[in-house]
Design an enzyme around this catalytic site. Structure first.
Site: not given
Ligand code: BGC
Length: 463
Positions: A201, A381
């Site tokens: 990111e 993610e």
């Molecule tokens: C990040 C994580 C974070 C997750 C939840 C993402 O932007 O890569 O490290 O914990 O969001 O907020």
């Protein structure tokens, strides 16, 4: 007469742009009452995984930019992190990784995305700690023995203090330090790791650290935001090219991890809401995708900052795109100088514990957006902060439905990693946000599967 024409044009221009924007950027909404979220299908070989990042789970990360930030205070003498918390021991994953890999096996996932902590591997400039490296080798071996593919992220928001002192990614001349670190790790782990994420990111790192000032180094400087973003994208490109030249480089799949967070106008008839929404999307999403499509980086915030850069080598500098998707927010114009906008959610949206709502349609939109890069997609993610565990089940059902629908519509998504395996240190939010499939008791280090995680386990094991 001329005045009348000018007046008419002044009225017509915003109206025409609004119409064009409304058509080009629809805010997708599905009627969930009519949708059967159990009607999902994933192709054979679809890669199911979970994700974490070193600083958030390992413990003992006390030599990086975040460990410094956690003890620093802001201009008013207040701690930077909610409730003055520090990552500290976190989930002690550094020592408990075997137990955690066993937990992954219980879930049935076949991949684990984790980050290697640069500050542990190269604690001082040019001095590599072989024991730290051996640790990550062991993690990979235990994963492979458990039938779980290791997926490595090389930069997930943290880097050594010495790199920070040198000006980190604010300075283009520092990029070779990162490339050297990546080459080192790749050289040691390439036999065990097939999927590599270079930088997690870049847009979040740049905007949170340099525009909003909520991540280290806490600056609020639009021009520097653009410079840092440009350097991160350039760093990705250089790492990609460097690793590809190394032994086994052509076998490895190397990609960037991009967060897509849509910033939709609150009022879809309001020219200023629209103009702000387009501006924010440009900074956060569009200028990055454009760089990888054309080699041209053009970062522009009206009257504040402009950064331009050209590297034709950026085109096709990725084998896949990692997509992190959580949600969207609405942009509302405000006449409240120096604030000119606010980020809001609509009253009928179901909120997560973060400031944003559940918006599964956004995952479909985000997949469509990154598909324009014409490389395969991994959802690297996706997850919900839900301390009460009363929305996790709904969240997972809806987002997996959106994912399945995108795949069914022909989008080339090869895998999905839930964020996160267990509750962990949520950066500026500290330990309050509970993203884990496993609930953590940070006093006893006990991990317990949440009820809301059961549907995920069911889907993973059906496919
Ligand atoms: C990040 C994580 C974070 C997750 C939840 C993402 O932007 O890569 O490290 O914990 O969001 O907020």
């Amino acid at each position: 007469m001329i005045i009348a024409i000018v007046f008419l044009l002044l009225l017509l221009f915003p109206a025409a742009t609004i119409l064009m924007w409304r058509w080009k950027y629809p805010e997708l909404r599905w009627d969930w009452q009519k949708i059967d979220t159990s009607k999902i299908h994933f192709p054979a070989g679809f890669l199911w995984g979970v994700a974490t990042a070193a600083h958030q789970v390992e413990g003992g990360c006390d030599n990086n930019n975040w460990s410094e930030w956690e003890t620093a205070r802001d201009e008013n003498g207040k701690p930077r992190i909610k409730n003055g918390q520090k990552a500290g021991l976190a989930c002690d994953h550094w020592n408990r990784y075997r137990e955690d890999i066993a937990l992954m096996q219980k879930l049935g996932v076949k991949a684990y995305r984790f980050s290697v902590e640069w500050s542990k591997i190269e604690p001082q400039e040019g001095l590599f700690d072989l024991a730290a490296l051996q640790h990550y080798r062991d993690v990979c071996d235990v994963l492979l023995a458990a039938g779980i593919k290791p997926v490595v992220t090389l930069h997930h928001f943290t880097h050594p203090i010495w790199f920070d002192r040198r000006g980190s990614f604010e300075r283009e001349e520092n990029i070779p330090f990162f490339v050297r670190f990546c080459e080192f790790v790749f050289h040691e782990l390439h036999g065990k790791v097939h999927l590599w994420c270079t930088i997690n990111e870049p847009e979040v790192y740049a905007t949170q650290g340099y525009f909003r000032g909520e991540f280290p180094p806490g600056k609020k400087d639009p021009l520097l935001t653009g410079m840092v973003l440009k350097n991160l994208l350039e760093a990705h490109t250089q790492v990609y090219r460097a690793l590809k030249k190394m032994p086994d480089g052509d076998q490895a799949q190397i990609g960037l991890v991009k967060n897509i967070f849509q910033l939709d106008p609150y009022h879809r008839w309001h020219w200023l809401d629209w103009a702000l929404s387009r501006q924010l999307n440009h900074v956060f999403n569009d200028c990055i995708l454009q760089f990888f499509k054309t080699g041209h980086f053009k970062f522009k915030i009206s009257r504040m900052a402009e950064v331009r850069h050209f590297n034709p080598g950026a085109q096709r500098a990725m084998d896949f795109i990692g997509l992190n998707y959580y949600s969207h927010l609405h942009v509302k114009f405000l006449w409240n100088p120096p604030e000119f906008f606010a980020l809001a959610h609509r009253p009928d949206e179901i909120m997560t514990d973060m400031i944003y709502p559940i918006y599964a349609e956004g995952l479909y939109r985000a997949i469509k957006t990154v598909a324009s890069l014409s490389v395969p997609i991994y959802i690297t993610e996706n997850g919900i902060a839900d301390a009460k565990d009363d929305r996790r089940d709904l969240f997972i059902r809806r987002y997996l439905y959106a994912l399945s629908r995108a795949i069914n519509d022909g989008y080339d998504v090869l895998g999905y990693f839930y964020w996160s395996l267990m509750d962990n240190f949520e950066w500026a939010e500290g330990y309050g946000m509970k993203f884990g499939l496993y609930e953590m008791n940070f006093q006893t280090q006990e991990r317990k599967l949440r009820k809301g995680a059961e549907y995920f386990v069911k889907v993973v094991n059906l496919n």
